[in-house]
Design an enzyme around this catalytic site. Structure first.
Site, PDB file in Angstrom:
ATOM      1  N   ASP A  65       0.880  -1.171   0.000  1.00 55.13           N
ATOM      2  CA  ASP A  65       0.000   0.000   0.000  1.00 55.13           C
ATOM      3  C   ASP A  65       0.922   1.227   0.000  1.00 55.13           C
ATOM      4  O   ASP A  65       2.131   1.109   0.195  1.00 55.13           O
ATOM      5  CB  ASP A  65      -0.895   0.011   1.260  1.00 55.13           C
ATOM      6  CG  ASP A  65      -1.831   1.212   1.272  1.00 55.13           C
ATOM      7  OD1 ASP A  65      -2.474   1.485   0.246  1.00 55.13           O
ATOM      8  OD2 ASP A  65      -1.893   1.918   2.303  1.00 55.13           O
ATOM      9  N   SER A  66       0.322   2.406  -0.173  1.00 53.79           N
ATOM     10  CA  SER A  66       1.130   3.630  -0.150  1.00 53.79           C
ATOM     11  C   SER A  66       1.605   3.959   1.269  1.00 53.79           C
ATOM     12  O   SER A  66       2.524   4.754   1.444  1.00 53.79           O
ATOM     13  CB  SER A  66       0.305   4.797  -0.684  1.00 53.79           C
ATOM     14  OG  SER A  66      -0.872   4.938   0.079  1.00 53.79           O
ATOM     15  N   GLU A  99      -2.480   9.936   7.790  1.00 57.14           N
ATOM     16  CA  GLU A  99      -1.012   9.878   7.838  1.00 57.14           C
ATOM     17  C   GLU A  99      -0.439  11.046   8.646  1.00 57.14           C
ATOM     18  O   GLU A  99       0.649  10.951   9.189  1.00 57.14           O
ATOM     19  CB  GLU A  99      -0.417   9.876   6.420  1.00 57.14           C
ATOM     20  CG  GLU A  99      -0.801   8.663   5.582  1.00 57.14           C
ATOM     21  CD  GLU A  99       0.053   7.417   5.861  1.00 57.14           C
ATOM     22  OE1 GLU A  99       1.064   7.527   6.568  1.00 57.14           O
ATOM     23  OE2 GLU A  99      -0.337   6.341   5.379  1.00 57.14           O
ATOM     24  N   HIS A 120      -7.130   3.567   3.714  1.00 52.72           N
ATOM     25  CA  HIS A 120      -6.914   4.495   4.835  1.00 52.72           C
ATOM     26  C   HIS A 120      -8.237   4.883   5.524  1.00 52.72           C
ATOM     27  O   HIS A 120      -8.232   5.304   6.675  1.00 52.72           O
ATOM     28  CB  HIS A 120      -6.246   5.788   4.344  1.00 52.72           C
ATOM     29  CG  HIS A 120      -4.772   5.662   4.104  1.00 52.72           C
ATOM     30  ND1 HIS A 120      -4.247   4.987   3.045  1.00 52.72           N
ATOM     31  CD2 HIS A 120      -3.710   6.143   4.807  1.00 52.72           C
ATOM     32  CE1 HIS A 120      -2.915   5.058   3.087  1.00 52.72           C
ATOM     33  NE2 HIS A 120      -2.569   5.754   4.151  1.00 52.72           N
ATOM     34  N   CYS A 143      -4.449  -1.827  -1.681  1.00 52.51           N
ATOM     35  CA  CYS A 143      -4.566  -0.412  -2.008  1.00 52.51           C
ATOM     36  C   CYS A 143      -5.571  -0.293  -3.148  1.00 52.51           C
ATOM     37  O   CYS A 143      -5.362  -0.870  -4.232  1.00 52.51           O
ATOM     38  CB  CYS A 143      -3.211   0.129  -2.452  1.00 52.51           C
ATOM     39  SG  CYS A 143      -3.320   1.812  -3.101  1.00 52.51           S
ATOM     40  N   CYS A 146     -10.985   3.224   0.117  1.00 48.92           N
ATOM     41  CA  CYS A 146      -9.552   3.513   0.239  1.00 48.92           C
ATOM     42  C   CYS A 146      -9.153   2.888   1.566  1.00 48.92           C
ATOM     43  O   CYS A 146      -9.848   3.074   2.574  1.00 48.92           O
ATOM     44  CB  CYS A 146      -9.293   5.019   0.261  1.00 48.92           C
ATOM     45  SG  CYS A 146      -7.611   5.446   0.760  1.00 48.92           S
TER      46      CYS A 146
HETATM   47  N1  DGL Z   1      -4.632   3.504   0.661  1.00 42.95           N
HETATM   48  C1  DGL Z   1      -4.718   3.664  -0.738  1.00 42.95           C
HETATM   49  C2  DGL Z   1      -6.051   3.286  -1.313  1.00 42.95           C
HETATM   50  O1  DGL Z   1      -6.643   2.328  -0.850  1.00 42.95           O
HETATM   51  C3  DGL Z   1      -4.159   4.935  -1.317  1.00 42.95           C
HETATM   52  C4  DGL Z   1      -4.174   6.162  -0.471  1.00 42.95           C
HETATM   53  C5  DGL Z   1      -3.249   7.230  -1.021  1.00 42.95           C
HETATM   54  O2  DGL Z   1      -2.037   7.039  -0.887  1.00 42.95           O
HETATM   55  O3  DGL Z   1      -3.725   8.205  -1.624  1.00 42.95           O
HETATM   56  O4  DGL Z   1      -6.539   3.889  -2.253  1.00 42.95           O
END
Ligand code: DGL
Length: 269
Positions: A18-19, A159, A193, A81, A191
């Protein structure tokens, strides 16, 4: 293949990426469901956020991480992600000889069978731009209406350690106000996050309205891996890697998973 070499094949690790900390919402459920698996996790914090990157950039990041995992002899890679699943998966899916599980495509069938007529999606700008949720859900049921709304500031809230702050409440309310007139049966937190924001979201909208796809995703992977699961009954090894900000990764990820040792920093560019 004899039983011994089959066991060796099955004990190869599974790589997640993931990011940032978002994928830990999937990873933590996976570890609970399949504690004997050997697992790797790559948080690409150097390129965070993925949500505002171009398709080409996202394909490049995904390839670099998959090539890194290939060298580590993984048996599968889990794209924890949504943005990478939406923008990179279709391009890279046939380039590797191990199985790749993308979150959106792996969950769409189950979501389409939940007896819903209107589904809202909160996701990053790149995911919304691809309309991946709409396309994948409507593949199974074209009657379902899907409304995708981008929440570009939410990854930074997670974050940046801003959960339950005025900034977070204001932003959550703003995006809910955009979504509520659509009158969705459910809203997908599209997402990885966004489940971190669930406490803030539920100050304004009922908890049972939200779908965190991570549970559906882990159930799907578990049943699909089937006989390839590790037969060893000891607790599987874990290794964490980040492309930057190792301490930030541990601190911000705590809500979902306690990473005990500082992840190794690896620059794949
Ligand atoms: N967590 C990621 C997702 O599910 C990407 C979030 C990001 O880095 O913008 O889309």
């Amino acid at each position: 293949m004899n039983t011994l070499s089959q066991n060796n094949m099955n004990s190869r690790p599974i790589g997640f990426f993931d990011s940032g900390v978002g994928g830990l919402s999937v990873y933590s459920k996976f570890r609970k469901a399949l504690p004997n698996e050997n697992t790797l996790y790559f948080g690409d914090l150097l390129h965070l956020p993925y949500g505002n990157k171009s398709k080409e950039e996202l394909i490049g990041y995904a390839r670099n991480i998959l090539n890194f995992y290939k060298k580590l002899d993984v048996k599968a890679v889990i794209i924890a992600c949504n943005t990478s699943s939406a923008q990179a998966y279709n391009t890279i899916k046939n380039e590797y000889d191990f199985k790749i599980y993308p979150i959106i495509q792996s969950c769409a069938k189950v979501i389409s069978e939940m007896n819903l007529t209107k589904i809202g999606v909160f996701a990053t700008s790149a995911t919304v731009k691809s309309l991946a949720y709409t396309k994948e859900i409507q593949k199974f049921n074209p009657q379902i209406l899907v409304n995708e709304i981008a929440c570009p500031d939410w990854v930074e809230i997670v974050e940046g350690g801003l959960l339950s702050s005025d900034i977070s409440f204001k932003s959550v309310k703003k995006h809910l106000d955009e979504m509520v007139p659509f009158n969705p049966d459910k809203i997908i937190l599209g997402c990885t996050h966004y489940p971190y924001l669930l406490d803030d979201l539920t100050k304004f909208y009922p908890k049972d309205k939200f779908i965190d796809p991570s549970g559906i995703f882990v159930d799907f992977i578990k049943s699909d891996l089937g006989f390839k699961l590790n037969q060893n009954d000891t607790i599987g090894d874990e290794k964490f890697f980040v492309s930057a900000d190792a301490e930030k990764f541990i601190n911000n990820g705590k809500i979902f998973y306690e990473v005990k040792n500082l992840p190794k920093i690896i620059n794949l560019d």
